[in-house]
Scaffold this active site. Sequence first.
Site: not given
Ligand code: GLN
Length: 516
Positions: A81, A174, A198
């Site tokens: 990532k 994400s 994410s």
């Molecule tokens: N979808 C969640 C957010 O937008 C979690 C994102 C994540 O785990 N980085 O905060």
Amino acid sequence: MDTAILDRSIPDLAALVHRGEVSAEEVARAALARIEQRDGALGAFLTVQGEQSIDAARALDARRARGEALGPLAGVPIGLKDALCTEGAPTTAGSKILTRAAAGGSCGSSNAPDPARGYRPPYDATVVARLRAAGAILPGKCNMDEFAMGSSNENSAFGPVKNPWDLTRIPGGSSGGSAVAVAAGMTPGSLGSDTGGSIRQPASLTGVVGVKPTYGRVSRYGLIAFASSLDQIGPFAQDVRGAARLLEVISGRDPRDATSLDAPVGEYEAACGRDVAGLRIGVPEEYFAKGIDRQVEAKVREAIEGLRGLGCEIRPVHLPHTRYAVAAYYIVATAEASSNLARFDGVRFGLRVEGERGGKADLQGLYGATRGEGFGREVKRRILLGTYVLSAGYYDAYYLRAQKVRTLIRRDFDEAFREVDVIAAPVSPTVAFRLGERVDDPLSMYLADVYTLPASMAGLPAISVPCATAPAPDGGPPLPVGLQLIGPALEEARLFRAAHAWEQISPVRGLRAPVA
Ligand code: GLN
């Protein structure tokens, strides 16, 4: 070039390299070839480190030739990532603010940002260093929602990632790029980060295994921070055993991250294959409430019945504060983000846009212009929200209260784990939705995380393992559904044991995304 070698599981691939049946260089070339062939339609990689990965693979082959020991990931390509710092290689966190403007590009120019012009960290994240030491090959950096904020990968400054099961759909976020790198067979494993879902949510929506470890299990040193009390790095892989091996490599205490735990690392891979008879599995009815797609519910319940068939004892449990998790998360996470993102000011990293205030160029003008130009809409929304909930006069009403709710959520799990060993639940209330469908509706986007946020708030380990495919309500090809297993803190081995047992009887075992 025959690239089928990449469809082997991580342990198999490492064994072949150890035995010299395939060279690390051949494997690295296969990964680069697949990225070249497949990623044009998918957008999972932001930058590819072709030469460096061939060099690293050759060095590994030379070590083997000299009879030196190779690590547990010898020759295995792993996607990263792009929030993970890689020494000397572009690292953008999916944001324009971590890229330099193209030469000649003026302030506020509309040139598309280029990830190859990303910030080049002077050091490797601890997990990256551990992967290298274990012999992994790192062919490239994966696309993601900007600063890991999102559930669809549509918040990347460099364009969305497409779901290989249906190119008109999102892969989840994400860590969408990391999930698709594995789902489309470009790398047998990858790393993502999970703050509120994410890793698990994109794993579920793309049909791969994804693990969020216990908070503190894996060092966050070198992970570009979103919400520091929630962020955890974890693996994606095509199967449970591969994820177990990856997690074993990256886990453990790191003096550079004060929140990393000193507890011994479990034997995750050895747990795969252990019997699950008698394991008590809790099913929280709150996770099957309104809002869940009927097909998804049916498939997850079938998977739980499958576990019963393996001798697990299935019991209902209650997690009564589940319904407050989304609200509390979006206060805690945005508060921490507003503070973490203060460092991107045009002075130290990446983008710098000179600006003026009241007609004269000054520092405030520089901050405003850089942040105004460099951050995307969702990131700005969260900085505003987070700054607000932390401000004098609102702190008690929002931030403090959200922290109290967090404690209640944690206690719900403590109670439940008095009765059961593992909790089984859906990962996402729906299968992958269409690109663009929720971009103008942040609330519906946030609701994609209802089932992943509680374990994050409680700091608990959780795994998403493919359990079925199901038709989307709006038509199109069948799409993956994940089963989520949540365990008590530091009980990752138990999750691997249960997930592996399930995987052996899963109707989608070995099923891969159709790839062009
Ligand atoms: N979808 C969640 C957010 O937008 C979690 C994102 C994540 O785990 N980085 O905060």
